[in-house]
Design a protein around this motif. Structure first.
Motif, mmCIF file in Angstrom:
data_model
loop_
_atom_site.group_PDB
_atom_site.id
_atom_site.type_symbol
_atom_site.label_atom_id
_atom_site.label_comp_id
_atom_site.label_asym_id
_atom_site.label_seq_id
_atom_site.Cartn_x
_atom_site.Cartn_y
_atom_site.Cartn_z
ATOM 1 N N ASP A 1 0.842 -1.206 0.000
ATOM 2 C CA ASP A 1 0.000 0.000 0.000
ATOM 3 C C ASP A 1 0.875 1.253 0.000
ATOM 4 O O ASP A 1 0.398 2.345 -0.283
ATOM 5 C CB ASP A 1 -0.981 0.000 1.186
ATOM 6 C CG ASP A 1 -0.279 0.006 2.531
ATOM 7 O OD1 ASP A 1 0.918 -0.355 2.596
ATOM 8 O OD2 ASP A 1 -0.909 0.375 3.538
ATOM 9 N N PHE B 1 -0.040 3.050 -5.569
ATOM 10 C CA PHE B 1 -1.243 2.897 -4.727
ATOM 11 C C PHE B 1 -1.545 4.207 -4.015
ATOM 12 O O PHE B 1 -2.699 4.598 -3.875
ATOM 13 C CB PHE B 1 -1.087 1.748 -3.728
ATOM 14 C CG PHE B 1 -2.402 1.384 -3.074
ATOM 15 C CD1 PHE B 1 -3.416 0.780 -3.811
ATOM 16 C CD2 PHE B 1 -2.651 1.684 -1.739
ATOM 17 C CE1 PHE B 1 -4.647 0.461 -3.232
ATOM 18 C CE2 PHE B 1 -3.876 1.376 -1.147
ATOM 19 C CZ PHE B 1 -4.875 0.760 -1.898
ATOM 20 N N ARG C 1 -6.460 4.759 -10.427
ATOM 21 C CA ARG C 1 -7.200 3.664 -9.764
ATOM 22 C C ARG C 1 -7.239 2.408 -10.641
ATOM 23 O O ARG C 1 -7.323 1.289 -10.146
ATOM 24 C CB ARG C 1 -8.617 4.122 -9.431
ATOM 25 C CG ARG C 1 -8.605 5.125 -8.274
ATOM 26 C CD ARG C 1 -9.595 4.802 -7.208
ATOM 27 N NE ARG C 1 -9.311 5.661 -6.065
ATOM 28 C CZ ARG C 1 -10.208 6.070 -5.184
ATOM 29 N NH1 ARG C 1 -11.476 5.697 -5.303
ATOM 30 N NH2 ARG C 1 -9.859 6.829 -4.177
ATOM 31 N N TYR D 1 -5.100 -0.764 -10.139
ATOM 32 C CA TYR D 1 -5.493 -1.722 -9.092
ATOM 33 C C TYR D 1 -6.928 -2.157 -9.373
ATOM 34 O O TYR D 1 -7.501 -1.808 -10.411
ATOM 35 C CB TYR D 1 -5.348 -1.064 -7.704
ATOM 36 C CG TYR D 1 -3.899 -0.784 -7.368
ATOM 37 C CD1 TYR D 1 -3.114 -1.756 -6.752
ATOM 38 C CD2 TYR D 1 -3.304 0.425 -7.719
ATOM 39 C CE1 TYR D 1 -1.772 -1.506 -6.468
ATOM 40 C CE2 TYR D 1 -1.962 0.675 -7.445
ATOM 41 C CZ TYR D 1 -1.202 -0.296 -6.818
ATOM 42 O OH TYR D 1 0.121 -0.062 -6.541
ATOM 43 N N PHE E 1 -10.200 -1.527 -8.097
ATOM 44 C CA PHE E 1 -11.145 -0.739 -7.294
ATOM 45 C C PHE E 1 -12.554 -0.983 -7.836
ATOM 46 O O PHE E 1 -12.763 -1.026 -9.047
ATOM 47 C CB PHE E 1 -10.827 0.763 -7.414
ATOM 48 C CG PHE E 1 -9.719 1.218 -6.494
ATOM 49 C CD1 PHE E 1 -10.014 1.728 -5.232
ATOM 50 C CD2 PHE E 1 -8.391 1.146 -6.895
ATOM 51 C CE1 PHE E 1 -8.995 2.155 -4.379
ATOM 52 C CE2 PHE E 1 -7.366 1.570 -6.050
ATOM 53 C CZ PHE E 1 -7.671 2.067 -4.798
ATOM 54 N N TRP F 1 -11.513 -7.591 0.500
ATOM 55 C CA TRP F 1 -11.759 -6.208 0.069
ATOM 56 C C TRP F 1 -11.647 -5.269 1.258
ATOM 57 O O TRP F 1 -12.063 -5.612 2.368
ATOM 58 C CB TRP F 1 -13.177 -6.070 -0.493
ATOM 59 C CG TRP F 1 -13.433 -6.839 -1.736
ATOM 60 C CD1 TRP F 1 -13.905 -8.114 -1.832
ATOM 61 C CD2 TRP F 1 -13.241 -6.389 -3.082
ATOM 62 N NE1 TRP F 1 -14.031 -8.488 -3.146
ATOM 63 C CE2 TRP F 1 -13.630 -7.441 -3.947
ATOM 64 C CE3 TRP F 1 -12.783 -5.189 -3.656
ATOM 65 C CZ2 TRP F 1 -13.569 -7.327 -5.338
ATOM 66 C CZ3 TRP F 1 -12.730 -5.087 -5.041
ATOM 67 C CH2 TRP F 1 -13.116 -6.144 -5.872
ATOM 68 N N GLN G 1 -14.775 3.756 -2.572
ATOM 69 C CA GLN G 1 -14.691 2.491 -3.294
ATOM 70 C C GLN G 1 -13.992 1.429 -2.442
ATOM 71 O O GLN G 1 -13.409 1.740 -1.396
ATOM 72 C CB GLN G 1 -13.889 2.707 -4.581
ATOM 73 C CG GLN G 1 -14.646 3.475 -5.643
ATOM 74 C CD GLN G 1 -13.928 3.382 -6.983
ATOM 75 O OE1 GLN G 1 -12.763 3.757 -7.098
ATOM 76 N NE2 GLN G 1 -14.628 2.904 -7.998
ATOM 77 N N TYR H 1 -11.125 -1.816 -2.615
ATOM 78 C CA TYR H 1 -10.055 -2.383 -3.437
ATOM 79 C C TYR H 1 -9.813 -3.830 -3.009
ATOM 80 O O TYR H 1 -9.997 -4.199 -1.847
ATOM 81 C CB TYR H 1 -8.762 -1.548 -3.368
ATOM 82 C CG TYR H 1 -8.071 -1.572 -2.027
ATOM 83 C CD1 TYR H 1 -8.373 -0.622 -1.050
ATOM 84 C CD2 TYR H 1 -7.104 -2.551 -1.728
ATOM 85 C CE1 TYR H 1 -7.742 -0.649 0.188
ATOM 86 C CE2 TYR H 1 -6.477 -2.577 -0.496
ATOM 87 C CZ TYR H 1 -6.802 -1.632 0.459
ATOM 88 O OH TYR H 1 -6.179 -1.662 1.676
ATOM 89 N N PRO I 1 -2.473 -4.456 -1.956
ATOM 90 C CA PRO I 1 -3.513 -4.328 -2.979
ATOM 91 C C PRO I 1 -3.149 -5.062 -4.275
ATOM 92 O O PRO I 1 -2.022 -4.948 -4.752
ATOM 93 C CB PRO I 1 -3.586 -2.808 -3.210
ATOM 94 C CG PRO I 1 -2.277 -2.267 -2.734
ATOM 95 C CD PRO I 1 -1.837 -3.153 -1.617
ATOM 96 N N ASN J 1 -4.077 -4.618 -11.293
ATOM 97 C CA ASN J 1 -5.000 -4.951 -12.380
ATOM 98 C C ASN J 1 -4.172 -5.311 -13.610
ATOM 99 O O ASN J 1 -3.632 -4.436 -14.291
ATOM 100 C CB ASN J 1 -5.892 -3.736 -12.674
ATOM 101 C CG ASN J 1 -6.687 -3.924 -13.954
ATOM 102 O OD1 ASN J 1 -6.833 -5.043 -14.446
ATOM 103 N ND2 ASN J 1 -7.207 -2.821 -14.484
#
Ligand code: NOJ
Length: 601
Positions: free
Chosen positions: A117, A122, A135, A138, A140, A169, A181, A183, A192, A195
């Motif tokens: 993190d 991040f 975002r 990752y 989210f 999450w 949101q 993550y 985290p 993506n």
């Protein structure tokens, strides 16, 4: 069965990794070169002569990158920096050069599924708006009710659980102070998930590979190789029900440790961490991961010297694992079926047979591993009533392993592993026969698994205790202080480590250290790693005997209840038992819990 020999990847000779013995270094616990009680790269360099003498072909270093150490460094804040705890890039370069000079390859750990993190990406994502490019690096998502318009987003986007226990999450607070949101973090809150559909992520990881390849790294151990790609739409997973059945409350002693730092956004109750092998899930072993490894294979091909990747992929069955080592993907994958087989001839021979067949079907070498920094050390695991239960750590009020039985079986299992065709991985300290630390106090524990399950899972600290190098020294010689003071090792060592210290075993006939040295020498001289396996007439798994031939070496492991005869015409070349070498020639029986290497008389 007889497995075909591993094909050579380039030219007539096999690549170095095809039969390599690789020694895993968990840097914070291997050797401390500056006296602060924490292992480091200078410590590794100081101990390279020891590894050279052990005879290993390569070292694999668990992460030493800049990290807040929320998961022992598997939470990387900067993939191109060495954490100050462990030294500097110059220390890495010097260590690598020295390892190369001594003929050892260097494998570094790559952690591509998640960052820390504290990683700049991040932090940028937290400061950016939902839907922003920051975002998108990752995973989210809006909370469930937010999407359906029926609520205020208080429910996590799906039902996935973290491998370390608790929800997968966490919810962030947006810049305006409103709850925002969520993550995804398959591991700790502070890890985290990236993506992998995002081109920035793909490009960055290629650049990280090149960064370490340019510095001379010979390969990568790829963390959570089965996890990078998630099923489209992130559907709920039915398997969660089975995970949650294992929901555990406080430990029997009533102890309820606090949450991990940063776990504040996890609102649901804790539960047992998930088993290492999963039923098919939407977050592991998705077909899309293989495109990534084909891409990386091409990056490695830009460099000479048979660079390699080894997958940490907890997938079943062996055929699924073999997909990670197809000719245009990785070179090796850890064979965890073998690790999980216990001291059981039937299970072990099935695991051997299945993994050799699966690996051969794609032309890859198999790997053999019995311990690592995530599992109970095999000298202790084999001393449990059921060594296949795969506990995440052992606590003082759990069943305590039978130390003598565990060590005898561990030595015997190691001789099996080192005689099999393929590559073998050794976890630091197993060559000393180190047991798990089973009485670590809760205050000393650091593994997020312990905190996220509120102690229902003991966690992995017990296999990560600093190594004992010299019995009479403070910290059993863990810190090499050159006469200066030494801080306490970062985790306390059990008293049982004293007599097992390297200096007590060096040159001692029958010691576990000398057994490893002899077995590695034997394996190398007979080229067993490049050989092939053939079960022999003596192979009788239902009566506890595992017996195979590799070249002209006959290996007999006795996992049964009665001694087994040494076949006529053979004599013992190496035994895992306690008898001195001069008695081997006259041995006509293989005792229970012993493995012997036999050669024609
Ligand atoms: C597997 C590593 O071996 C383990 O130590 C780590 O906690 C997880 N991956 C998450 O990175």
């Amino acid at each position: 069965m007889s497995n075909p020999p591993v094909p050579a990847a380039s030219g007539a000779s096999s690549p170095w990794w095809a039969d390599a013995v690789v020694y895993q270094i968990y840097p914070r616990s291997f050797a401390d070169g500056n006296g602060d009680g924490m292992g480091d790269l200078r410590g590794v360099m100081d101990r390279l002569p020891y590894l050279e003498q052990l005879g290993v072909d390569a070292i694999w270093l668990s992460p030493f990158y800049q990290s807040p150490q929320a998961d022992g460094g598997y939470d990387v804040a900067d993939y191109r920096q060495v954490d100050l705890l462990f030294g500097s890039l110059a220390d890495f370069d010097a260590m690598l050069q020295d390892a190369h000079r001594r003929g050892m390859k260097v494998i570094v750990d790559l952690v591509p599924n998640h960052t820390s993190d504290e990683h700049a990406w991040f932090q940028a994502a937290l400061g950016a708006l939902p839907g922003s490019p920051e975002r998108d690096r990752y995973i989210f998502r809006e909370g469930r009710d937010e999407v359906s318009g029926s609520g205020d987003g208080k429910r996590a986007p799906n039902n996935w659980k973290s491998v370390f226990g608790g929800p997968a999450w966490s919810r962030v607070t947006e810049a305006d102070g409103s709850p925002g949101q969520w993550y995804l973090h398959l591991f700790d809150t502070r890890q985290p998930d990236l993506n992998w559909e995002n081109p920035d992520v793909q490009e960055e990881m290629r650049a990280v590979l090149r960064f370490w390849l340019d510095r001379g790294a010979d390969g990568f151990r790829v963390d959570v190789a089965h996890g990078l790609v998630k099923e489209a739409g992130l559907p709920d997973w039915e398997g969660v029900a089975a995970m949650v059945e294992g929901t555990a409350g406080p430990r029997p002693d009533g102890h309820l440790p606090g949450d991990a730092p940063g776990a504040h956004t996890d609102a649901e109750e804790p539960h047992r961490a998930v088993s290492p092998m999963y039923p098919p899930s939407p977050f592991f072993d998705q077909d899309g991961v293989h495109d990534i490894y084909r891409d990386w294979h091409r990056v490695l091909d830009e460099y000479g010297g048979d660079r390699m990747m080894v997958a940490e992929a907890w997938v079943e069955p062996a055929e699924r694992l073999a997909r990670y080592v197809r000719p245009d993907e990785m070179q090796q994958a850890f064979n965890f079926d073998f690790l999980l087989a216990g001291w059981d001839a039937e299970r072990m021979s099935e695991a051997i047979e299945a993994s050799l067949a699966a690996a051969a079907s794609v032309g890859a070498p198999s790997t053999w591993v019995l311990s690592n920094h995530d599992t109970v050390r095999h000298a202790s695991r084999f001393g449990l009533k059921d060594p296949t239960t795969f506990p995440k750590g052992i606590a003082a009020d759990d069943e305590q392993p039978d130390a003598a039985l565990g060590l005898a079986r561990a030595r015997a299992a190691t001789l099996v592993a080192l005689a099999l065709p393929g590559s073998a991985y050794i976890y630091q300290g197993e060559e000393l026969g180190l047991p798990e630390h089973t009485t670590l106090p809760a205050e000393a524990r650091q593994d997020p698994t312990f905190f996220r399950t509120r102690g229902a899972e003991t966690g992995r600290d017990g296999c990560r205790v600093p190594l004992p190098w010299a019995e009479g020294q403070p910290g059993f010689g863990f810190s090499i202080t050159h006469g200066g003071p030494a801080a306490e090792p970062w985790l306390p060592q059990p008293e049982s480590f004293g007599p097992l210290a390297a200096d007590q075993q060096d040159g001692e006939e029958g010691s576990t250290l000398e057994l490893y040295r002899a077995a590695i020498r034997f394996r190398s001289a007979r080229r067993l790693g490049l050989g092939s396996l053939e079960w022999t007439d003596e192979h009788a798994p239902d009566s506890g005997l595992l017996a195979f031939r590799n070249g002209d070496v006959l290996v007999v492991a006795n996992m049964g209840f009665a001694s087994a005869p040494v076949p006529e015409g053979y004599s013992v070349a190496l035994s895992s038992g306690p008898e001195p070498a001069e008695d081997w020639a006259g041995m006509r029986e293989v005792p229970v819990d012993c493995t012997v290497y036999l050669q024609p008389e």
